[in-house]
Each structure stands twice: as C-alpha cells, then as structure tokens.
Design a protein around this motif. Structure first.
Motif, PDB file in Angstrom:
ATOM      1  N   ASP A   1       0.844  -1.198   0.000  1.00  0.00           N
ATOM      2  CA  ASP A   1       0.000   0.000   0.000  1.00  0.00           C
ATOM      3  C   ASP A   1       0.877   1.244   0.000  1.00  0.00           C
ATOM      4  OD1 ASP A   1      -2.590  -1.291   0.216  1.00  0.00           O
ATOM      5  OD2 ASP A   1      -1.916  -1.939   2.199  1.00  0.00           O
ATOM      6  N   THR A   2       1.902   1.213   0.859  1.00  0.00           N
ATOM      7  CA  THR A   2       2.778   2.369   0.964  1.00  0.00           C
ATOM      8  C   THR A   2       4.233   1.913   1.021  1.00  0.00           C
ATOM      9  OG1 THR A   2       1.086   3.523   2.239  1.00  0.00           O
ATOM     10  CG2 THR A   2       3.308   4.433   2.326  1.00  0.00           C
ATOM     11  N   VAL A   3       5.080   2.577   0.235  1.00  0.00           N
ATOM     12  CA  VAL A   3       6.517   2.333   0.298  1.00  0.00           C
ATOM     13  C   VAL A   3       7.173   3.595   0.852  1.00  0.00           C
ATOM     14  CG1 VAL A   3       8.588   1.689  -0.981  1.00  0.00           C
ATOM     15  CG2 VAL A   3       6.372   0.794  -1.693  1.00  0.00           C
ATOM     16  N   ILE A   4       8.020   3.409   1.854  1.00  0.00           N
ATOM     17  CA  ILE A   4       8.646   4.552   2.527  1.00  0.00           C
ATOM     18  C   ILE A   4      10.129   4.609   2.174  1.00  0.00           C
ATOM     19  CG2 ILE A   4       9.244   5.526   4.785  1.00  0.00           C
ATOM     20  CD1 ILE A   4       6.721   4.000   5.857  1.00  0.00           C
ATOM     21  N   LEU A   5      10.588   5.815   1.846  1.00  0.00           N
ATOM     22  CA  LEU A   5      12.013   6.024   1.603  1.00  0.00           C
ATOM     23  C   LEU A   5      12.405   7.245   2.430  1.00  0.00           C
ATOM     24  CD1 LEU A   5      14.363   4.909  -0.267  1.00  0.00           C
ATOM     25  CD2 LEU A   5      13.872   6.868  -1.723  1.00  0.00           C
ATOM     26  N   SER A   6      12.923   6.979   3.618  1.00  0.00           N
ATOM     27  CA  SER A   6      13.180   8.063   4.558  1.00  0.00           C
ATOM     28  C   SER A   6      14.665   8.392   4.588  1.00  0.00           C
ATOM     29  CB  SER A   6      12.687   7.632   5.945  1.00  0.00           C
ATOM     30  OG  SER A   6      13.191   8.485   6.928  1.00  0.00           O
ATOM     31  N   GLN A   7      15.013   9.604   4.163  1.00  0.00           N
ATOM     32  CA  GLN A   7      16.395  10.101   4.234  1.00  0.00           C
ATOM     33  C   GLN A   7      17.372   9.170   3.519  1.00  0.00           C
ATOM     34  OE1 GLN A   7      17.240  13.088   5.646  1.00  0.00           O
ATOM     35  NE2 GLN A   7      15.095  13.469   6.075  1.00  0.00           N
ATOM     36  N   THR A   8      16.942   8.596   2.410  1.00  0.00           N
ATOM     37  CA  THR A   8      17.776   7.641   1.683  1.00  0.00           C
ATOM     38  C   THR A   8      17.947   8.011   0.211  1.00  0.00           C
ATOM     39  OG1 THR A   8      17.052   5.870   3.173  1.00  0.00           O
ATOM     40  CG2 THR A   8      17.996   5.174   1.093  1.00  0.00           C
ATOM     41  N   LEU A   9      16.942   8.725  -0.354  1.00  0.00           N
ATOM     42  CA  LEU A   9      16.948   9.030  -1.786  1.00  0.00           C
ATOM     43  C   LEU A   9      18.270   9.663  -2.239  1.00  0.00           C
ATOM     44  CD1 LEU A   9      15.054   9.074  -4.334  1.00  0.00           C
ATOM     45  CD2 LEU A   9      14.671  11.482  -3.807  1.00  0.00           C
ATOM     46  N   GLN A  10      18.774  10.578  -1.418  1.00  0.00           N
ATOM     47  CA  GLN A  10      19.985  11.324  -1.814  1.00  0.00           C
ATOM     48  C   GLN A  10      21.229  10.434  -1.795  1.00  0.00           C
ATOM     49  OE1 GLN A  10      18.478  11.612   1.103  1.00  0.00           O
ATOM     50  NE2 GLN A  10      20.053  11.316   2.648  1.00  0.00           N
ATOM     51  N   ALA A  11      21.126   9.248  -1.206  1.00  0.00           N
ATOM     52  CA  ALA A  11      22.281   8.343  -1.149  1.00  0.00           C
ATOM     53  C   ALA A  11      22.216   7.258  -2.223  1.00  0.00           C
ATOM     54  CB  ALA A  11      22.383   7.708   0.233  1.00  0.00           C
ATOM     55  N   THR A  12      21.163   7.279  -3.043  1.00  0.00           N
ATOM     56  CA  THR A  12      21.062   6.233  -4.076  1.00  0.00           C
ATOM     57  C   THR A  12      21.833   6.657  -5.328  1.00  0.00           C
ATOM     58  OG1 THR A  12      19.039   7.162  -5.038  1.00  0.00           O
ATOM     59  CG2 THR A  12      18.763   5.537  -3.277  1.00  0.00           C
ATOM     60  N   ARG A  13      22.228   5.658  -6.136  1.00  0.00           N
ATOM     61  CA  ARG A  13      22.976   5.938  -7.363  1.00  0.00           C
ATOM     62  C   ARG A  13      22.044   6.459  -8.455  1.00  0.00           C
ATOM     63  NH1 ARG A  13      25.603   1.485  -5.602  1.00  0.00           N
ATOM     64  NH2 ARG A  13      24.302   0.048  -6.765  1.00  0.00           N
ATOM     65  N   ASN A  14      20.807   5.952  -8.421  1.00  0.00           N
ATOM     66  CA  ASN A  14      19.885   6.320  -9.484  1.00  0.00           C
ATOM     67  C   ASN A  14      18.522   6.716  -8.902  1.00  0.00           C
ATOM     68  OD1 ASN A  14      18.537   6.634 -11.881  1.00  0.00           O
ATOM     69  ND2 ASN A  14      19.521   4.842 -12.825  1.00  0.00           N
ATOM     70  N   PRO A  15      18.458   7.928  -8.320  1.00  0.00           N
ATOM     71  CA  PRO A  15      17.245   8.323  -7.593  1.00  0.00           C
ATOM     72  C   PRO A  15      15.982   8.297  -8.451  1.00  0.00           C
ATOM     73  CG  PRO A  15      18.974  10.013  -7.401  1.00  0.00           C
ATOM     74  CD  PRO A  15      19.502   8.964  -8.331  1.00  0.00           C
ATOM     75  N   ARG A  16      16.132   8.661  -9.730  1.00  0.00           N
ATOM     76  CA  ARG A  16      14.948   8.706 -10.602  1.00  0.00           C
ATOM     77  C   ARG A  16      14.341   7.314 -10.743  1.00  0.00           C
ATOM     78  NH1 ARG A  16      13.313  11.878 -15.629  1.00  0.00           N
ATOM     79  NH2 ARG A  16      11.982  10.375 -16.687  1.00  0.00           N
ATOM     80  N   GLU A  17      15.216   6.334 -10.972  1.00  0.00           N
ATOM     81  CA  GLU A  17      14.750   4.951 -11.120  1.00  0.00           C
ATOM     82  C   GLU A  17      14.160   4.428  -9.805  1.00  0.00           C
ATOM     83  OE1 GLU A  17      17.384   1.370 -12.336  1.00  0.00           O
ATOM     84  OE2 GLU A  17      17.320   2.766 -14.031  1.00  0.00           O
ATOM     85  N   VAL A  18      14.826   4.758  -8.712  1.00  0.00           N
ATOM     86  CA  VAL A  18      14.348   4.323  -7.396  1.00  0.00           C
ATOM     87  C   VAL A  18      12.946   4.868  -7.146  1.00  0.00           C
ATOM     88  CG1 VAL A  18      14.704   4.613  -4.900  1.00  0.00           C
ATOM     89  CG2 VAL A  18      16.625   3.962  -6.359  1.00  0.00           C
ATOM     90  N   LEU A  19      12.776   6.146  -7.437  1.00  0.00           N
ATOM     91  CA  LEU A  19      11.479   6.786  -7.208  1.00  0.00           C
ATOM     92  C   LEU A  19      10.384   6.123  -8.054  1.00  0.00           C
ATOM     93  CD1 LEU A  19      10.392   9.084  -5.491  1.00  0.00           C
ATOM     94  CD2 LEU A  19      10.762  10.642  -7.417  1.00  0.00           C
ATOM     95  N   ALA A  20      10.739   5.816  -9.306  1.00  0.00           N
ATOM     96  CA  ALA A  20       9.773   5.157 -10.187  1.00  0.00           C
ATOM     97  C   ALA A  20       9.391   3.781  -9.624  1.00  0.00           C
ATOM     98  CB  ALA A  20      10.353   5.030 -11.589  1.00  0.00           C
ATOM     99  N   HIS A  21      10.413   3.068  -9.101  1.00  0.00           N
ATOM    100  CA  HIS A  21      10.141   1.740  -8.527  1.00  0.00           C
ATOM    101  C   HIS A  21       9.235   1.842  -7.298  1.00  0.00           C
ATOM    102  CE1 HIS A  21      12.134  -1.243 -10.876  1.00  0.00           C
ATOM    103  NE2 HIS A  21      13.310  -0.645 -10.838  1.00  0.00           N
ATOM    104  N   LEU A  22       9.454   2.886  -6.481  1.00  0.00           N
ATOM    105  CA  LEU A  22       8.643   3.020  -5.257  1.00  0.00           C
ATOM    106  C   LEU A  22       7.162   3.030  -5.607  1.00  0.00           C
ATOM    107  CD1 LEU A  22      10.481   5.789  -3.157  1.00  0.00           C
ATOM    108  CD2 LEU A  22      10.793   3.315  -3.099  1.00  0.00           C
ATOM    109  N   LEU A  23       6.840   3.767  -6.687  1.00  0.00           N
ATOM    110  CA  LEU A  23       5.424   3.899  -7.049  1.00  0.00           C
ATOM    111  C   LEU A  23       4.948   2.835  -8.021  1.00  0.00           C
ATOM    112  CD1 LEU A  23       5.802   7.438  -6.420  1.00  0.00           C
ATOM    113  CD2 LEU A  23       3.579   6.394  -5.906  1.00  0.00           C
ATOM    114  N   ARG A  24       5.837   1.930  -8.380  1.00  0.00           N
ATOM    115  CA  ARG A  24       5.411   0.726  -9.089  1.00  0.00           C
ATOM    116  C   ARG A  24       5.049  -0.337  -8.046  1.00  0.00           C
ATOM    117  NH1 ARG A  24       7.599  -3.943  -9.898  1.00  0.00           N
ATOM    118  NH2 ARG A  24       9.614  -3.321  -9.050  1.00  0.00           N
ATOM    119  N   ILE A  25       5.926  -0.448  -7.018  1.00  0.00           N
ATOM    120  CA  ILE A  25       5.733  -1.462  -5.979  1.00  0.00           C
ATOM    121  C   ILE A  25       4.575  -1.086  -5.071  1.00  0.00           C
ATOM    122  CG2 ILE A  25       6.812  -2.545  -3.972  1.00  0.00           C
ATOM    123  CD1 ILE A  25       9.529  -1.891  -5.364  1.00  0.00           C
ATOM    124  N   GLY A  26       4.477   0.223  -4.773  1.00  0.00           N
ATOM    125  CA  GLY A  26       3.451   0.685  -3.836  1.00  0.00           C
ATOM    126  C   GLY A  26       2.409   1.542  -4.523  1.00  0.00           C
TER     127      GLY A  26
END
Lengths: 207, 390
Positions: free
Chosen positions: A83-108
């Motif tokens: 239902d909800t995917v949480i990414l708390s204070q982590t986005l800025q440490a990822t290699r590919n934030p755009r892809e990560v963000l897209a995955h968050l809203l695919r999974i959740g």
C-alpha cells in the motif's frame, strides 16, 4: 522503544500510513519506524537495509527485514505489492534516484519520501559566502566522505515527481528542530525554510 | 538475548534422548516404494502440551543427529552443541529440538549401510537413489508419528538449508518459521562437479568393490578420505586456510623433496580425511551427494522459484556468509527475491565472516545474535515462553 521517542519526521510518516496496511520501508535502519507502525497501526511491514548491523538489529526486533540495496533490489518486488513504500532520508544516497522513485510507485500504491533539502537558505548562504560545500546540522559530512551523492532541493524533487507523472498528495517541510510546515507544490518559501522535505506521492495512473 | 559462554556441558542430560522408529511406506521420487524404514533421531527439551514448540534441525551432508551431545563414534561434542541448552539460543526449556539422521544416512536411519530386510544383506548400491524431497517426506512421517501438526521452526545449514526450503515449499502449513542457512534453491554446476570428484575418488578405490565392500569385508577408506579432503577445501575460504596454515611446514624446518605432508595444510587435510572414514559410510556419501545434486526447487515448480512459495504463510530468515564460495550469497539472494515476489515474510542477513561455508558451524557471534533474535521474536509471536516445556 515507545512512540514518544520516535523522531519527528518518522512520526509524521507514521501519521500518513493507513492502519492495517502493507508497508515496505526502504532503508529502514534498525527498524524503529517499522516497529512503531506494527505496534501502533497494526501494519504488515517489511524492510530493506544496507548495513548488516541494521538488519541484525531489526531482525532481533522480530521484523521482516532483508539486507539489500534500494538501487539494485527494488526491481525484484512485484508491482502493487504494498500500500505504501517509505524512503526516509535515503533518496539522496542512491545511485539512481529517478529509477528508485519510479520503482517506489510501481511497488506501492503510494510512496512517502523524505530527504534533506539542499535549497535551504543556510546552505545557499554557506555556498555563496564561503564558496565551499556546506556542512550543516542536516548535512553534516564533508564533501569527500558524504554518502549523499545525489542531493536535491524541494523544487528539484517536485519537478522530478512531475516528470514521472506522480501526484503530490501532501508535502511538508521540516526544520532540524522539528518545526513542521505544510506547503503546496510551487511554494518557494518551503524550499528556502525547510531543512527537510517530506512528500506523500501517488501514481496518477493508479487513481 | 545474551548467550551464555560456550560449554560442552550445555546439554541437559535429563532432556536429551536417543530414539529410533520404524516408519513407512514411503513412495520415493524415483518411483520406488520403501515399505518400511528406520529413522534414528535425537530430541532435546520437552514438547509442550500444545505440541507447538518443536524445532526440527536438519543436518548437513556429513552431519548427523548428534546436534549437542557427544558423537558415539568420535566422542567429539555435537556440531551445534554451543547453541543448545537451557537459556541458550536453542533454549531447551522453551523448545523441543528434534534432529533425525537423514534417509540414506549412516548413523542409524535406513541407508545403503543398513540391511535390506528383503534380502538379509546390506543394501549397498541396491538402495534406491533418494532426493532431498524424499529426505523431507521421511521427516514429515516422523513428525506425524510424534503427533506434531506444525513445527515451530525448521532450521539447517548447507544441505540442511535445502531441506528447510523443501519443507517450506512442500508443507507450508506445517512450518511456522523457516531458517535456511548458507544454502541454495538448487545445486550449482560447480558444486555438482565437486561432488563428482568425491564420488569418483570413492569408486576408484579397489576396496569399494563395486559398492559391495560390506559383504567383501573391505572398506574404501582411501577413496572416501580423498573425497572428504577435496570437499573440505570447499568448506573453507582462502583467507581462513592462509590464516590457519599459511605455508608453514609440518614438524620440520625445510621441505623434504618428497611427497610426504611437508606442509601443515596437507597434514591437516590428511587428518580430516582419515578421521572422517571412521564415522562415515562411503556408499552413504554417494547417495547423499546425489540427493544434493538433484535438488532444484525451481525446476520442480515450472522453472520459477517463486512458484515454490506461492501464498506461503511461513516466516523466513535467510542467512549467508560473505566468504562462502560453495553456497555464495547470490544463491541466498535468489531465494529472497523469490520470496519477495510472493510477498512472503522474509528476513535476510549476509553475515560478514572470513571462515567460508563452515562459518555456520563455527563461533560467529553476529550470526548467533541474529539467529537468537529471530527465534526469540518468532517464539514471542507464537506465544512460546521460556519454561513452556517444563
């Protein structure tokens, strides 16, 4: 751990999570938020954490947490699993934030994302006045040893959400002392006064 | 949870028991039916009134049911003795531990060394080839016999971990929590290759006598020892070997320009080989390595591993070790990915260790802390309190 000691941003996130929902916390650390959600909101929670110490601590709390990496492991989760995917204070440490963000809203169905705001006035002033990479309470590492490789401002993040076709359901800015200020997308003051941005996103296609 | 210091006295003799039971029939994957077979097993601690506190420990290829008490042949302490006892990780005042010698084994359960009741002679190579699925099906008959509907936990390392996965896949309603350690959902080509080296070493020994050495009164101990030596290298890491032995010489100051065990590492391997043959049966080694080779959980489910765990209610804790190159972390990750794909409750930790595959048998505090935490958390959810079994 009682709810009274939960960090202000985690408490805000917890308030946005629906009771009895399914939650994935990406970068869950020692599972403080997941534990709170399980106890206070009857949430069926899962976590991903990079550090062995964090995973070990979370597992010891009886939580279902796997050692993994937001950049590489999100692709293995099926669409709509949470239902909800949480990414708390982590986005800025990822290699590919755009892809990560897209995955968050695919999974959740929804995603809650928080990050340090590089547009805060103190950072802007620091850079302007001294010409060096700012070190502040919210971003307290030197440029050469920071894990934060993809810093962004609240305005940058809002733009990326737009590009990805995500809709911003709620947004608040926070100061390091925990002062909370809700804002509407496009509010320049939030980008200037907030040390952290916290967003509740949903997928337009899902609505 | 604080673990008490390691002690060989940890086992409470009042609750440690040795059993054998006759079970059957069992239809094997090969199609052969075993009408009757014996299972030798150990228990530690007592089953509670609700029969909800049983932990099934699955042993590895050359392990056995002597988890915590002295081995009857070697006299050495049990392979997980440091984890068993009242107040310990496997708290015998909270859980009942069950460990059965696997089907095909050689410590009392039916296997090629035992006598075939139909012929009155040792089974030898007439024993049917078994699979991990058969081993688990035999264990399930034992659990039926014990009147246990659902095991609180099934746990094991290496081949024991394969059994854990098979249990969770075949009997999801009978497993509350599952802990596959240093395991894989399929045996890799490299691992099959290592096993083949071991089998060829055994079969090349003239004393193997085409598998009939028990009748002939011989023992292919040289072949079995070489098999063990080769396998033993795969259980360690290069770092661990180097730390332990380096290039140090054995009881000499210079090389002998011959083929004696000049190096300590050679002497160590020879010792490992020669002590192994005292406690293990060569044919058993052939059968059990074959069972591991045949293991491929995805292949049993249309080639998709996730299908093995569809809608599983089992709570998993998957563990791997950084320096394990026999069952590397990517194998555990494949299991975790499959479990994620079916939204299973899964925890996964890759423990930092330079001890190789054997780390699951050794003193690894971070591993033990995670395991203790997982078991404690699950037991609390299950309503199992310490002393529940008293």
């Amino acid at each position: 751990m009682n709810s009274g000691t939960l960090r202000v941003d985690l408490k805000l996130i917890a308030d946005w999570v629906e009771p009895k929902s399914r939650v994935l916390d990406v970068g869950c650390g020692d599972g403080e938020l997941l534990r709170h959600l399980a106890h206070e909101k009857n949430v069926d929670g899962r976590g991903i954490e990079l550090s062995m110490a964090g995973v070990s601590a979370a597992v010891r709390r009886g939580l279902a947490v796997i050692q993994g990496d937001a950049d590489t492991d999100l692709k293995d989760y099926p669409s709509g699993a949470f239902d909800t995917v949480i990414l708390s204070q982590t986005l800025q440490a990822t290699r590919n934030p755009r892809e990560v963000l897209a995955h968050l809203l695919r999974i959740g169905r929804r995603a809650i994302v928080s990050f340090p705001n590089f547009g805060h006035w103190r950072i802007r002033l620091n850079l302007l006045a001294f010409g060096r990479m700012p070190v502040t309470a919210a971003l307290d590492a030197n440029w050469y040893d920071t894990p934060n490789i993809h810093l962004c401002t609240i305005r940058d993040f809002t733009a990326l959400a737009g590009e990805l076709g995500l809709s911003i359901e709620k947004a608040v800015s926070l100061t390091q002392e925990g002062r909370v200020r809700p804002f509407a997308p496009g509010d320049a003051w939030a980008n200037l006064l907030g040390e952290h941005g916290l967003f509740l996103l949903s997928n337009r296609a899902n609505r | 949870m604080v673990l008490p210091p390691i002690s060989s006295q940890a086992v409470d003799p009042r609750t440690s028991r040795c059993h054998t039971v006759e079970l059957g029939p069992l239809k094997l994957d090969s199609g052969v039916v075993l009408e009757r077979f014996t299972v030798a097993y150990q228990t530690y601690g007592r089953l509670n009134a609700a029969k909800s506190n049983a932990i099934l420990i699955c042993h590895a290829l050359t392990g056995d049911q002597y988890v915590a008490d002295a081995h009857p042949v070697t006299g050495k302490p049990g392979w997980w003795h440091m984890l068993v006892g009242p107040g310990n990780l496997f708290d015998t005042s909270r859980y009942q531990l069950i460990c059965a010698n696997i089907l095909g084994g050689c410590m009392g359960s039916t296997g090629p060394r035992e006598v075939n009741p139909a012929s009155g002679k040792p089974w030898g190579l007439s024993f049917p080839v078994i699979t991990v699925g058969d081993i688990v099906a035999a264990q399930a008959l034992l659990i039926d016999h014990l009147g246990i509907d659902q095991l609180f936990c099934v746990i094991g390392g290496s081949m024991g971990g394969m059994q854990v996965l098979e249990w969770a896949s075949s009997f999801p309603e009978r497993v509350y929590a599952a802990v596959p350690i240093a395991a894989a959902a399929r045996h890799s080509a490299q691992n099959i290759a290592f096993h083949e080296v071991g089998r060829q070493a055994i079969m090349a020994d003239p004393d193997w006598m085409g598998g009939d050495y028990l009748l002939a009164g011989t023992n292919p101990h040289r072949g079995l020892a070489v098999a063990r030596m080769a396998a033993h290298i795969t259980y360690l890491s290069e770092t661990a070997l180097h730390r332990k032995f380096g290039r140090k010489l054995q009881d000499r100051t210079q090389v002998t320009y011959g083929f004696e065990a000049d190096f300590q590492v050679e002497s160590y391997l020879r010792h490992q080989g020669s002590t192994f043959v005292d406690r293990f049966d060569a044919n058993s080694y052939l059968y059990i390595t074959r069972a591991m080779d045949y293991f491929d959980l995805a292949a049993q489910h249309g080639g998709v591993l996730a299908n093995a765990f569809k809608a599983t209610p089992v709570r998993f804790c998957v563990v791997s070790f950084t320096s394990d190159w026999l069952f590397p972390t990517r194998e555990s990750r494949a299991i975790v990915h499959a479990l994620n794909a079916v939204a299973a409750k899964v925890s996964f930790v890759e423990v930092e260790s330079d001890k190789g595959h054997d780390a699951f048998l050794l003193d690894e505090p971070e591993f033990h802390k995670t395991l203790a935490g997982f078991l404690d958390g699950q037991a609390t959810h299950r309503g199992l309190t310490a002393k529940a079994a008293e």
